[in-house]
Write a protein that holds these residues in place. Structure first.
Motif, PDB file in Angstrom:
ATOM      1  N   PRO A   1       0.410  -1.157   0.120  1.00  0.00           N
ATOM      2  CA  PRO A   1       0.082   0.145   0.190  1.00  0.00           C
ATOM      3  C   PRO A   1       0.990   1.251   0.439  1.00  0.00           C
ATOM      4  CG  PRO A   1      -0.952  -1.809   1.685  1.00  0.00           C
ATOM      5  CD  PRO A   1       0.357  -2.011   0.976  1.00  0.00           C
ATOM      6  N   LYS A   2       0.264   2.534  -0.300  1.00  0.00           N
ATOM      7  CA  LYS A   2       0.949   3.359  -1.549  1.00  0.00           C
ATOM      8  C   LYS A   2       1.312   4.016   0.051  1.00  0.00           C
ATOM      9  CE  LYS A   2      -0.567   7.024  -2.451  1.00  0.00           C
ATOM     10  NZ  LYS A   2      -1.314   7.881  -3.346  1.00  0.00           N
ATOM     11  N   GLN A   3       0.886   4.226   1.719  1.00  0.00           N
ATOM     12  CA  GLN A   3       0.832   4.712   2.805  1.00  0.00           C
ATOM     13  C   GLN A   3       2.758   4.303   3.393  1.00  0.00           C
ATOM     14  OE1 GLN A   3      -2.174   3.332   1.698  1.00  0.00           O
ATOM     15  NE2 GLN A   3      -2.614   2.075   3.452  1.00  0.00           N
ATOM     16  N   TYR A   4       2.832   2.794   2.800  1.00  0.00           N
ATOM     17  CA  TYR A   4       3.749   2.416   3.463  1.00  0.00           C
ATOM     18  C   TYR A   4       4.874   1.913   2.701  1.00  0.00           C
ATOM     19  CZ  TYR A   4       0.030   0.703   7.338  1.00  0.00           C
ATOM     20  OH  TYR A   4      -0.920   1.460   7.847  1.00  0.00           O
ATOM     21  N   LEU A   5       5.166   2.702   1.404  1.00  0.00           N
ATOM     22  CA  LEU A   5       6.660   2.800   0.926  1.00  0.00           C
ATOM     23  C   LEU A   5       7.092   3.060   1.590  1.00  0.00           C
ATOM     24  CD1 LEU A   5       5.161   3.477  -2.914  1.00  0.00           C
ATOM     25  CD2 LEU A   5       5.529   1.225  -1.741  1.00  0.00           C
ATOM     26  N   PRO A   6       8.675   2.855   1.204  1.00  0.00           N
ATOM     27  CA  PRO A   6       9.491   3.533   2.019  1.00  0.00           C
ATOM     28  C   PRO A   6      10.870   4.853   1.155  1.00  0.00           C
ATOM     29  CG  PRO A   6      10.513   1.375   0.798  1.00  0.00           C
ATOM     30  CD  PRO A   6       8.863   1.798   0.682  1.00  0.00           C
ATOM     31  N   ILE A   7      10.736   5.933   2.231  1.00  0.00           N
ATOM     32  CA  ILE A   7      11.152   6.478   1.853  1.00  0.00           C
ATOM     33  C   ILE A   7      12.025   7.307   2.473  1.00  0.00           C
ATOM     34  CG2 ILE A   7      10.840   9.540   1.298  1.00  0.00           C
ATOM     35  CD1 ILE A   7       7.962   9.430   0.007  1.00  0.00           C
ATOM     36  N   ASP A   8      13.739   7.656   2.196  1.00  0.00           N
ATOM     37  CA  ASP A   8      14.752   8.386   3.206  1.00  0.00           C
ATOM     38  C   ASP A   8      14.087   7.363   4.419  1.00  0.00           C
ATOM     39  OD1 ASP A   8      16.860   9.033   3.866  1.00  0.00           O
ATOM     40  OD2 ASP A   8      15.376  10.947   4.665  1.00  0.00           O
ATOM     41  N   GLY A   9      14.311   5.586   4.739  1.00  0.00           N
ATOM     42  CA  GLY A   9      14.755   5.283   5.661  1.00  0.00           C
ATOM     43  C   GLY A   9      12.954   4.521   6.546  1.00  0.00           C
ATOM     44  N   LYS A  10      12.303   5.257   6.152  1.00  0.00           N
ATOM     45  CA  LYS A  10      11.240   4.818   6.828  1.00  0.00           C
ATOM     46  C   LYS A  10       9.610   4.904   5.462  1.00  0.00           C
ATOM     47  CE  LYS A  10      12.354   8.707  10.092  1.00  0.00           C
ATOM     48  NZ  LYS A  10      11.536   9.809  10.873  1.00  0.00           N
ATOM     49  N   PRO A  11       8.460   4.297   6.722  1.00  0.00           N
ATOM     50  CA  PRO A  11       6.729   4.759   5.849  1.00  0.00           C
ATOM     51  C   PRO A  11       6.361   6.442   5.518  1.00  0.00           C
ATOM     52  CG  PRO A  11       6.996   3.068   7.162  1.00  0.00           C
ATOM     53  CD  PRO A  11       8.245   3.907   7.274  1.00  0.00           C
ATOM     54  N   LEU A  12       6.336   6.117   4.219  1.00  0.00           N
ATOM     55  CA  LEU A  12       5.168   7.871   3.616  1.00  0.00           C
ATOM     56  C   LEU A  12       4.499   8.108   5.005  1.00  0.00           C
ATOM     57  CD1 LEU A  12       4.706   9.213   1.551  1.00  0.00           C
ATOM     58  CD2 LEU A  12       3.139   8.169   0.762  1.00  0.00           C
TER      59      LEU A  12
ATOM     60  N   PRO B   1       5.624   6.508  -8.621  1.00  0.00           N
ATOM     61  CA  PRO B   1       7.340   6.345  -8.316  1.00  0.00           C
ATOM     62  C   PRO B   1       7.785   7.764  -8.460  1.00  0.00           C
ATOM     63  CG  PRO B   1       6.123   4.437 -10.167  1.00  0.00           C
ATOM     64  CD  PRO B   1       5.473   5.114 -10.194  1.00  0.00           C
ATOM     65  N   SER B   2       7.567   8.423  -9.921  1.00  0.00           N
ATOM     66  CA  SER B   2       8.501   9.528  -9.868  1.00  0.00           C
ATOM     67  C   SER B   2       8.625  10.885  -8.287  1.00  0.00           C
ATOM     68  CB  SER B   2       8.706  10.235 -11.149  1.00  0.00           C
ATOM     69  OG  SER B   2       7.220  10.932 -11.335  1.00  0.00           O
ATOM     70  N   ASP B   3       7.560  10.793  -8.020  1.00  0.00           N
ATOM     71  CA  ASP B   3       6.747  11.235  -6.547  1.00  0.00           C
ATOM     72  C   ASP B   3       7.440  10.722  -5.676  1.00  0.00           C
ATOM     73  OD1 ASP B   3       5.157  13.072  -8.551  1.00  0.00           O
ATOM     74  OD2 ASP B   3       3.199  11.869  -8.214  1.00  0.00           O
ATOM     75  N   LEU B   4       8.187   9.840  -5.515  1.00  0.00           N
ATOM     76  CA  LEU B   4       9.065   8.726  -4.619  1.00  0.00           C
ATOM     77  C   LEU B   4      10.415   9.969  -4.726  1.00  0.00           C
ATOM     78  CD1 LEU B   4       7.725   5.727  -3.884  1.00  0.00           C
ATOM     79  CD2 LEU B   4       7.511   7.041  -2.340  1.00  0.00           C
ATOM     80  N   VAL B   5      10.600   9.951  -5.345  1.00  0.00           N
ATOM     81  CA  VAL B   5      12.129  10.231  -5.642  1.00  0.00           C
ATOM     82  C   VAL B   5      12.218  12.133  -5.307  1.00  0.00           C
ATOM     83  CG1 VAL B   5      14.177  11.371  -7.362  1.00  0.00           C
ATOM     84  CG2 VAL B   5      12.801   8.834  -7.519  1.00  0.00           C
ATOM     85  N   LEU B   6      11.377  13.145  -5.696  1.00  0.00           N
ATOM     86  CA  LEU B   6      10.877  14.297  -5.765  1.00  0.00           C
ATOM     87  C   LEU B   6      10.719  14.139  -4.187  1.00  0.00           C
ATOM     88  CD1 LEU B   6      11.739  17.235  -5.840  1.00  0.00           C
ATOM     89  CD2 LEU B   6       9.012  16.479  -6.972  1.00  0.00           C
TER      90      LEU B   6
END
Length: 244
Positions: A30-41, A221-226
């Motif tokens: 689920p999107k809310q748990y995708l990792p960003i900088d070591g933590k879920p969104l 997916p590109s939003d995660l990088v930004l």
């Protein structure tokens, strides 16, 4: 048990719908748990919310089979409550509002915020809280806006100065928003795309509050990088004492 309401005119609650699967992201998680900088969104979003001045509490609407949220550090905060959400975003918001209505007065201010917007600034929250009782963060259109016709041909160029892109948080008194959302879902559920649309159908005109462009919703997916780059930039700025 949530604390009783004693400062409805100054304090506010935040509702975070987080029961969705984030299908447009194209991931199994689920999107809310995708990792960003070591933590879920969602952890970034909630940590941000918990730093807002005047916050009384947060109600997070989760799917019935969510086994991840309770393991997060932010979920242990005394200000965080959870409810079971629904199939659609509006259903999750409604469940959280009904929960709050059992413990808070109808005048209590509620801010509904997307779990996928971790970068809203404190300055924008201050502006939203200072606005009319019913208000939402939004981004004025900066590009020329086209209305499409058949086969994606241009039907009309719309006046850009009248076009705003709705964001969150969206704010309203608890009783007003609960009634508007219940009525909207009963009468025209397809028209309820956000809280402001429910308020509009009930005859209200929420105020548009211009937000910083960093308050984008993570959808692709590109939003995660930004988002990761901006979060690291903010963290580096805070460590060095520079305000970003």
């Amino acid at each position: 048990m949530i604390p009783s309401d004693s400062h409805a005119t100054t304090d506010y609650w935040v509702v975070v719908p987080a029961a969705g699967a984030g299908k447009r992201m194209g991931a199994k998680t689920p999107k809310q748990y995708l990792p960003i900088d070591g933590k879920p969104l969602i952890a970034h979003t909630l940590e941000n919310i918990l730093s807002w001045p005047g916050l009384k509490g947060v109600v997070v609407a989760l799917s019935a089979d969510d086994a991840v949220f309770a393991t997060l550090d932010c979920a242990q905060d005394d200000k965080v409550q959870t409810v079971i959400g629904g199939a659609e975003r509006a259903d999750s918001v409604l469940a959280a509002l009904e929960y709050l209505s059992q413990h808070q007065s109808p005048a209590t201010l509620v801010l509904v915020h997307d779990a996928a917007r971790p970068l809203v600034s404190t300055e924008d929250i201050d502006k939203l809280l200072a606005a009319a009782p019913m208000a939402l963060l939004a981004q004025p259109a900066s590009d020329t806006v086209k209305l499409a016709g058949e086969a994606n041909s241009v039907r009309q160029t719309l006046p850009r100065e009248q076009i705003w892109l709705a964001q969150t948080p969206q704010k309203a008194p608890l009783g007003t928003l609960l009634q508007a959302l219940q009525r909207g879902l009963d009468e025209n559920p397809k028209a309820i795309t956000d809280e402001a649309s429910a308020l509009e159908l009930a005859g209200h005109a929420p105020e548009l509050v211009a937000a910083c462009c960093s308050n984008f919703k993570i959808t692709h997916p590109s939003d995660l990088v930004l988002a990761e780059a901006l979060l690291r930039h903010r963290s580096d700025g805070a460590s060095s004492g520079n305000k970003l």
